[in-house]
Scaffold this motif. Structure first.
Motif, PDB file in Angstrom:
ATOM      1  N   ALA A 218       0.812  -1.219   0.000  1.00 58.77           N
ATOM      2  CA  ALA A 218       0.000   0.000   0.000  1.00 58.77           C
ATOM      3  C   ALA A 218       0.843   1.266   0.000  1.00 58.77           C
ATOM      4  O   ALA A 218       0.318   2.355  -0.294  1.00 58.77           O
ATOM      5  CB  ALA A 218      -0.930   0.013   1.222  1.00 58.77           C
ATOM      6  N   LEU A 219       2.140   1.166   0.319  1.00 57.48           N
ATOM      7  CA  LEU A 219       2.955   2.372   0.457  1.00 57.48           C
ATOM      8  C   LEU A 219       3.135   3.123  -0.861  1.00 57.48           C
ATOM      9  O   LEU A 219       2.985   4.355  -0.886  1.00 57.48           O
ATOM     10  CB  LEU A 219       4.304   2.018   1.075  1.00 57.48           C
ATOM     11  CG  LEU A 219       5.238   3.189   1.365  1.00 57.48           C
ATOM     12  CD1 LEU A 219       4.563   4.197   2.287  1.00 57.48           C
ATOM     13  CD2 LEU A 219       6.545   2.703   1.987  1.00 57.48           C
ATOM     14  N   ALA A 222       0.021   5.016  -1.497  1.00 56.22           N
ATOM     15  CA  ALA A 222      -0.128   6.164  -0.596  1.00 56.22           C
ATOM     16  C   ALA A 222       0.742   7.328  -1.039  1.00 56.22           C
ATOM     17  O   ALA A 222       0.307   8.489  -1.030  1.00 56.22           O
ATOM     18  CB  ALA A 222       0.221   5.749   0.829  1.00 56.22           C
ATOM     19  N   THR A 273      -8.749   2.290  -3.068  1.00 66.62           N
ATOM     20  CA  THR A 273      -7.662   2.045  -2.120  1.00 66.62           C
ATOM     21  C   THR A 273      -8.121   1.467  -0.787  1.00 66.62           C
ATOM     22  O   THR A 273      -7.272   1.115   0.039  1.00 66.62           O
ATOM     23  CB  THR A 273      -6.905   3.355  -1.837  1.00 66.62           C
ATOM     24  OG1 THR A 273      -7.814   4.328  -1.272  1.00 66.62           O
ATOM     25  CG2 THR A 273      -6.314   3.920  -3.114  1.00 66.62           C
ATOM     26  N   ARG A 276      -6.784  -2.060  -0.126  1.00 64.36           N
ATOM     27  CA  ARG A 276      -5.333  -2.129   0.018  1.00 64.36           C
ATOM     28  C   ARG A 276      -4.877  -1.546   1.355  1.00 64.36           C
ATOM     29  O   ARG A 276      -4.013  -2.127   2.032  1.00 64.36           O
ATOM     30  CB  ARG A 276      -4.670  -1.358  -1.141  1.00 64.36           C
ATOM     31  CG  ARG A 276      -3.183  -1.513  -1.261  1.00 64.36           C
ATOM     32  CD  ARG A 276      -2.787  -2.862  -1.789  1.00 64.36           C
ATOM     33  NE  ARG A 276      -2.636  -3.852  -0.748  1.00 64.36           N
ATOM     34  CZ  ARG A 276      -2.802  -5.153  -0.939  1.00 64.36           C
ATOM     35  NH1 ARG A 276      -3.156  -5.625  -2.104  1.00 64.36           N
ATOM     36  NH2 ARG A 276      -2.662  -6.002   0.060  1.00 64.36           N
ATOM     37  N   PHE A 277      -5.451  -0.419   1.768  1.00 64.35           N
ATOM     38  CA  PHE A 277      -5.054   0.190   3.038  1.00 64.35           C
ATOM     39  C   PHE A 277      -5.519  -0.656   4.226  1.00 64.35           C
ATOM     40  O   PHE A 277      -4.795  -0.797   5.211  1.00 64.35           O
ATOM     41  CB  PHE A 277      -5.621   1.604   3.142  1.00 64.35           C
ATOM     42  CG  PHE A 277      -4.932   2.591   2.238  1.00 64.35           C
ATOM     43  CD1 PHE A 277      -3.638   2.382   1.812  1.00 64.35           C
ATOM     44  CD2 PHE A 277      -5.584   3.735   1.806  1.00 64.35           C
ATOM     45  CE1 PHE A 277      -3.003   3.288   0.981  1.00 64.35           C
ATOM     46  CE2 PHE A 277      -4.954   4.650   0.972  1.00 64.35           C
ATOM     47  CZ  PHE A 277      -3.654   4.420   0.563  1.00 64.35           C
ATOM     48  N   ALA A 280      -3.199  -3.539   4.506  1.00 66.24           N
ATOM     49  CA  ALA A 280      -1.901  -3.149   5.055  1.00 66.24           C
ATOM     50  C   ALA A 280      -1.932  -3.151   6.578  1.00 66.24           C
ATOM     51  O   ALA A 280      -0.993  -3.616   7.234  1.00 66.24           O
ATOM     52  CB  ALA A 280      -1.501  -1.765   4.532  1.00 66.24           C
ATOM     53  N   CYS A 320       0.516   5.120   5.183  1.00 60.35           N
ATOM     54  CA  CYS A 320      -0.708   4.585   4.575  1.00 60.35           C
ATOM     55  C   CYS A 320      -1.933   4.980   5.400  1.00 60.35           C
ATOM     56  O   CYS A 320      -2.964   5.385   4.844  1.00 60.35           O
ATOM     57  CB  CYS A 320      -0.618   3.069   4.443  1.00 60.35           C
ATOM     58  SG  CYS A 320       0.724   2.491   3.388  1.00 60.35           S
ATOM     59  N   ASN A 321      -1.819   4.869   6.722  1.00 63.14           N
ATOM     60  CA  ASN A 321      -2.947   5.247   7.575  1.00 63.14           C
ATOM     61  C   ASN A 321      -3.247   6.734   7.465  1.00 63.14           C
ATOM     62  O   ASN A 321      -4.412   7.151   7.505  1.00 63.14           O
ATOM     63  CB  ASN A 321      -2.641   4.888   9.028  1.00 63.14           C
ATOM     64  CG  ASN A 321      -2.607   3.388   9.255  1.00 63.14           C
ATOM     65  OD1 ASN A 321      -3.208   2.627   8.491  1.00 63.14           O
ATOM     66  ND2 ASN A 321      -1.917   2.957  10.287  1.00 63.14           N
ATOM     67  N   ARG A 324      -5.160   7.312   4.248  1.00 63.73           N
ATOM     68  CA  ARG A 324      -6.536   6.840   4.405  1.00 63.73           C
ATOM     69  C   ARG A 324      -7.343   7.816   5.268  1.00 63.73           C
ATOM     70  O   ARG A 324      -8.515   8.117   4.952  1.00 63.73           O
ATOM     71  CB  ARG A 324      -6.540   5.455   5.041  1.00 63.73           C
ATOM     72  CG  ARG A 324      -7.939   4.842   5.127  1.00 63.73           C
ATOM     73  CD  ARG A 324      -7.917   3.452   5.692  1.00 63.73           C
ATOM     74  NE  ARG A 324      -7.441   3.425   7.066  1.00 63.73           N
ATOM     75  CZ  ARG A 324      -7.438   2.341   7.827  1.00 63.73           C
ATOM     76  NH1 ARG A 324      -7.862   1.193   7.333  1.00 63.73           N
ATOM     77  NH2 ARG A 324      -6.981   2.389   9.066  1.00 63.73           N
TER      78      ARG A 324
END
Length: 444
Positions: A218-219, A222, A273, A276-277, A280, A320-321, A324
């Motif tokens: 996911a990076l 992001a 996304t 994916r997030f 992760a 990533c967080n 999101r």
């Protein structure tokens, strides 16, 4: 699927018990025994691959069936999620998960990181493997502790991390990097462990490598979205600034259109996304869980696995967080801005309706005045024609021998005729008005 599980669910065999068995009962029992640890005894080399399925679940199963056919070993059923089989020159442990599949080849008595180990696996079969490779790592499993020169040579001079694991009964070294053969490398010494415990250690180390790379998928997404989200945030700030400068309904419609486009972009990014997030975060939780299960103790002069991953992996997951959370915050801000703008639009519509009602009232008053004017003219016109008819009647009576002054009779009849006509027209108008009012007040 339920019917397939029902076929393998056994009945209760006790003669004193007669119960209806749930069709998934057997599958639920077996679920806890899926993917058992391998048995590692002595020195061996283990090669591990993780392949993204990308919707190729059936193709992956067919690929495994092809390998089993080549070596004349039993193939797994189509609904099976794992296969553990001895192929002679190697053991294969295949596991199919929701998003990826794992291949673990165990080569007994092989030299550490020997390129000849994989020669037992058909080269064309490996090349035709469906999906996309994410993890490729070789592990040397030893029953003795290697010296620093061997570690330096095996890891090609790269900086390594290491720790005592399993309550200091084993040792692990890795560089968390790719080497000249395109594989990652791990060395573990299990001199203080049983064959089953060594197998569990190997399984946990491979899961640690797999889940850390799966979490980092996911990076790049992001990082790519960072610039796009900044652009959307700037556009939203501009729109918020423009709301206070609205001069007409046209401006409001333009702003609503632009807000709708921003909302569509944000929702598209969220839908693209979200999985994916979320994955992760789940994979990162599994990484931390496997680190706890390793029960690390520090090794003098080396960075531990936990320390390395907490310093290098955690910031990527936080990125990533953060992206999101920015998406969720943008969605909420756009909703608030849209609600505010819709409130302004509603107020503008109410103001327009008030102007329209005022205009209708003015037109109604003008129509009333015009109606009153027409009513007066109608009385005169009707009275004129009635008097003309009366004049004909008076002339007829005079011609018939009746002594009558027609002009005098018309003069006397004039106020009576006008009064009667006015009363008649006025009564008709009041009747129509009452009928209209009663019709408007009638409930739907």
């Amino acid at each position: 699927m339920k019917e397939a599980l029902q076929d393998v669910a056994p009945d209760i065999a006790a003669p004193s018990v007669s119960l209806r068995v749930h069709p998934w009962r057997s599958a639920l029992y077996e679920e806890l025994h899926n993917r058992p640890s391998p048995i590692i005894d002595g020195n061996c080399q283990v090669c591990h691959f993780t392949v993204l399925l990308n919707g190729n679940r059936d193709a992956m199963h067919a690929h495994i069936v092809d390998l089993c056919r080549r070596f004349s070993v039993p193939a797994p059923a189509p609904e099976s999620s794992c296969l553990y089989q001895d192929f002679g020159g190697f053991e294969l442990r295949w596991e199919r998960h929701t998003e990826f599949a794992n291949f673990t080849f165990i080569f007994h008595e092989a030299e550490p990181f020997s390129p000849e180990a994989l020669s037992f696996v058909p080269r064309d079969w490996l090349a035709a493997m469906p999906g996309e490779l994410v993890v490729a790592v070789n592990m040397a499993v030893l029953d003795h502790t290697p010296d620093e020169k061997l570690l330096y040579r095996w890891f090609e001079g790269q900086r390594i991390s290491g720790a005592y694991v399993a309550d200091e009964k084993a040792q692990v070294w890795t560089a968390f990097k790719l080497h000249s053969d395109g594989f990652g490398r791990i060395v573990t010494c299990h001199s203080g462990l049983t064959a089953y415990q060594a197998g569990r250690l190997v399984q946990r180390l491979f899961e640690l490598e797999t889940y850390r790379l799966m979490s980092l998928l996911a990076l790049p997404i992001a990082r790519q979205m960072g610039g796009e989200l900044s652009r959307i945030e700037e556009n939203l700030a501009t729109l918020n600034q423009s709301i206070s400068d609205i001069d007409s309904g046209k401006d409001e419609r333009v702003l609503l259109s632009e807000l709708s486009q921003l909302a569509a972009e944000v929702e598209r990014n969220r839908s693209d996304t979200n999985f994916r997030f979320s994955a992760a975060v789940a994979y990162h939780d599994l990484v931390r869980d496997r680190l706890r299960q390793l029960k690390e103790s520090p090794m003098e002069g080396m960075q531990s696995l936990r320390e390395f991953l907490e310093r290098r992996l955690t910031p990527g997951i936080k990125t990533c967080n953060s992206v999101r959370d920015r998406l969720e915050d943008l969605s909420r801000r756009i909703n608030r801005t849209t609600s505010l703008l819709r409130t302004r639009v509603d107020l503008s519509i109410q103001e327009q309706n008030q102007h329209l009602l005022s205009s209708m009232n003015r037109r109604s008053r003008l129509q009333l005045r015009l109606q009153q004017t027409v009513e007066g003219l109608s009385v005169v016109a009707i009275g004129y024609y009635v008097l003309a008819l009366l004049e004909i009647a008076f002339n007829g009576l005079k011609a018939g021998g009746l002594t009558l002054n027609s002009e005098l009779a018309k003069g006397i009849a004039l106020p009576l005729v006008l009064g009667a006509v006015y009363w008649g027209v006025h009564s008709v108008r009041q009747h129509i008005t009452r009928s209209s009012d009663e019709g408007g007040q009638k409930p739907d």
